[in-house]
Design a protein around this motif. Sequence first.
Motif, mmCIF file in Angstrom:
data_model
loop_
_atom_site.group_PDB
_atom_site.id
_atom_site.type_symbol
_atom_site.label_atom_id
_atom_site.label_comp_id
_atom_site.label_asym_id
_atom_site.label_seq_id
_atom_site.Cartn_x
_atom_site.Cartn_y
_atom_site.Cartn_z
ATOM 1 N N LEU B 51 1.210 -1.587 -0.006
ATOM 2 C CA LEU B 51 0.116 -0.014 0.045
ATOM 3 C C LEU B 51 0.562 1.371 -0.285
ATOM 4 N N ARG B 52 1.306 1.129 0.892
ATOM 5 C CA ARG B 52 3.055 2.020 1.304
ATOM 6 C C ARG B 52 3.783 3.105 -0.637
ATOM 7 N N ILE B 55 0.160 3.929 -2.343
ATOM 8 C CA ILE B 55 0.406 5.735 -2.487
ATOM 9 C C ILE B 55 1.132 6.108 -2.893
ATOM 10 N N GLU B 62 4.990 13.052 -6.362
ATOM 11 C CA GLU B 62 5.022 14.103 -5.478
ATOM 12 C C GLU B 62 4.566 14.299 -4.423
ATOM 13 N N SER B 63 3.537 13.413 -3.637
ATOM 14 C CA SER B 63 3.100 13.793 -2.740
ATOM 15 C C SER B 63 3.156 12.426 -1.885
ATOM 16 N N SER B 64 3.847 12.472 0.103
ATOM 17 C CA SER B 64 4.228 11.528 0.668
ATOM 18 C C SER B 64 2.742 11.687 1.588
ATOM 19 N N SER B 65 1.448 12.563 1.466
ATOM 20 C CA SER B 65 -0.207 12.185 2.028
ATOM 21 C C SER B 65 -0.869 11.916 0.871
ATOM 22 N N VAL B 66 -1.866 11.486 1.029
ATOM 23 C CA VAL B 66 -2.746 11.266 0.755
ATOM 24 C C VAL B 66 -4.555 11.246 1.736
ATOM 25 N N PRO B 67 -5.517 12.225 0.954
ATOM 26 C CA PRO B 67 -6.768 11.748 1.570
ATOM 27 C C PRO B 67 -6.888 10.220 2.166
ATOM 28 N N VAL B 68 -7.531 10.179 3.548
ATOM 29 C CA VAL B 68 -7.554 8.322 3.548
ATOM 30 C C VAL B 68 -8.343 8.131 3.417
ATOM 31 N N GLU B 69 -9.265 8.612 2.607
ATOM 32 C CA GLU B 69 -10.533 7.727 1.613
ATOM 33 C C GLU B 69 -9.882 6.802 0.460
ATOM 34 N N ALA B 71 -6.183 6.192 0.198
ATOM 35 C CA ALA B 71 -5.257 5.509 0.905
ATOM 36 C C ALA B 71 -6.773 3.710 0.942
ATOM 37 N N GLU B 72 -7.738 4.234 1.623
ATOM 38 C CA GLU B 72 -8.766 3.149 1.758
ATOM 39 C C GLU B 72 -9.266 2.667 -0.142
ATOM 40 N N LEU B 75 -6.266 1.038 -0.766
ATOM 41 C CA LEU B 75 -6.508 -0.858 -0.197
ATOM 42 C C LEU B 75 -6.839 -2.373 -1.148
ATOM 43 N N GLN B 76 -8.580 -1.870 -0.511
ATOM 44 C CA GLN B 76 -9.136 -2.386 -1.720
ATOM 45 C C GLN B 76 -9.048 -2.692 -2.948
#
Lengths: 157, 470
Positions: B51-52, B55, B62-69, B71-72, B75-76
């Motif tokens: 997953l990491r 993402i 370019e981005s190390s963060s994403v909205p939780v949705e 990421a979910e 993962l799906q």
Amino acid sequence: MSNIARFISPLVTTSRQRAINTLVSTNRLSQRHGLVLTEEDALQIIDARNEALKTMGRLEVGFEVINKIIRLFCPSPYINQTDYANTICELVEAFYYMKNETLEQIGDDDLIYIMRDLFDNRCFGSIELLTGRELEKLTAQIRSGHYYGRHNDEEEE
Amino acid sequence: MEYSLVKQSHFNPQNLDPNNYLLSLLEAAQRAELISEGALQNAELQITEVLRVLIIRYSSGESSSVPVEIAENLLQSILFCMDTVCAEIKTPADCLDELLRRSMKDIYEEGLALVRSKVHDAKRLYRAVKGTRVCTPLVAYNTTIDEAVPGFFKTYDTAFNAHDTTASIDYPLAGGDINARGVIYILQYLERLKIENLFCKRFNEKDINQLLENYGRVYRIDYPEFLINIFEVVLTNSIFSVMLGTGAHNLAIQPGRISRLRERLAGLDTSVITVNFKSALDHVIEELGIEDPTMAAYVRQCGNGLLPRLINAVEQDSLQQLIIPVVTGQPEPEILFEPGTGMDNEAFRVLVRDLLGCDGPAEKAGLILSRVRSLVDFFDIFSADCLFDNDYPVLFTSLGNMELSMLIRIVFVDELRDNPDQFSLSTAISSAPESETEWVNHLIRFLSLLDEERTQAIEDLLQTETGMDV
């Protein structure tokens, strides 16, 4: 889905001590500009980062963003040791807020660079002006399609 | 080396969730103590690592963060790809063995490649579906084939959204719901649709379209706009045609034959009806030359689904609603009123003038039916002083149940609103006070003279939502 949390939590729970060490290690660069973080400051920043991610509904892989913010902002003439940790905390919050507000259209490096540029050249070190005026302007530009990216990379370290 | 235990353990957990197979299998294995909690956590950590990486790839580095949705969702997508690998492995024990032998990253990558190859398979299958399609005016069938499925292929994202099934597939299949996601859903949908098409190809296309037209007339619907499964309608009449001795290829069943079948089945025990029906179904498969076991199984499965409806229809004496008969005579008018098609003032004035020039009620009714397409215009005619007492019954007689139900909704709007479930048309008619509006009194008088069956049919329409937003 209940499964999600157990896959996501390892991504967000970096060992606290490792995170502290990472932040304190930025002192090697920042002390050239008269700025130093204590372990206590580092903890305060880590908590602010975690809280901001939670509030903004974001998930971060790794711990790079704070490092990048510190590295780019510590040369700013408008940050002094007294409010160093607090300023970083506020910049971190503003950063994640902007990630959401700019609809993922600006990469981390570009956004940090723009924030630094505005902080120094438009706000003269006022975090209130940065978050309340300049970043809102930037958001409006992006949402209306009038943002064309950053042009000047000179100051990036 | 925990996995060496797996094959010897006869591990065969039940109730594994097909849409969450890998995780439910690992959890079952841990409950059965075939793997330790540590091994389970290790597998989960490996998935987290996948997953990491995804993402980072998603945000193009370019981005190390994403909205939780997001990421979910990623993962799906990962779990869907891994489940696709698991679904190809015969038994849960073999699958667990494989999961423990290999890294999660490896399985994910194989899954991603597998999903991509299934997209190719689905595209091939889609071409076969197009090549076997039934030429019909049925809108849902045509838009599903011409727009929804190609739309799926255009937007399906194997890398980041492999589990997604966003497609406006409206055409319902006879075999029931498909419990799958992503490309697996599309594959299963197209496989079934191809079978249904190939089945229908055994019939004359003209006969199929005539049957669908009769279907529309029996149910008083504009059938091309409705969600009807062609295969099911065809199969139903084919089976009953065999039961009537007219052969599986014949779809045109005369109403008189349905009455005779009803009489024949009326006194029979359910078990005898079942035997008769199953034998007819076997005959259909044989007579139509269906040799492909998959198609035969599908036809049998869908055919058997009709049996409870047949038994119920015999009990309720409503066989004529299950078997679509040949409807002779002039087609009944389609639903008269359409939204938003009111006449302009000039056309309305001309109509009133022409109505006043008509010789009798029948001519007036014909003129109204041919020109009026809006309920508002219809009411305006009532207030235009161009209809006389003897015109009303003739006009109402020429309306279908649907149009009458629309007028009833206006007249009994309060009763229907206050107590929709308990509404009884005959009670409402008998207790309706004299109205100040002429046409309402005529309508109530007309309705009071209808036979019980028609009153019931109109009442049934009043209980539905279809076409009722007037």
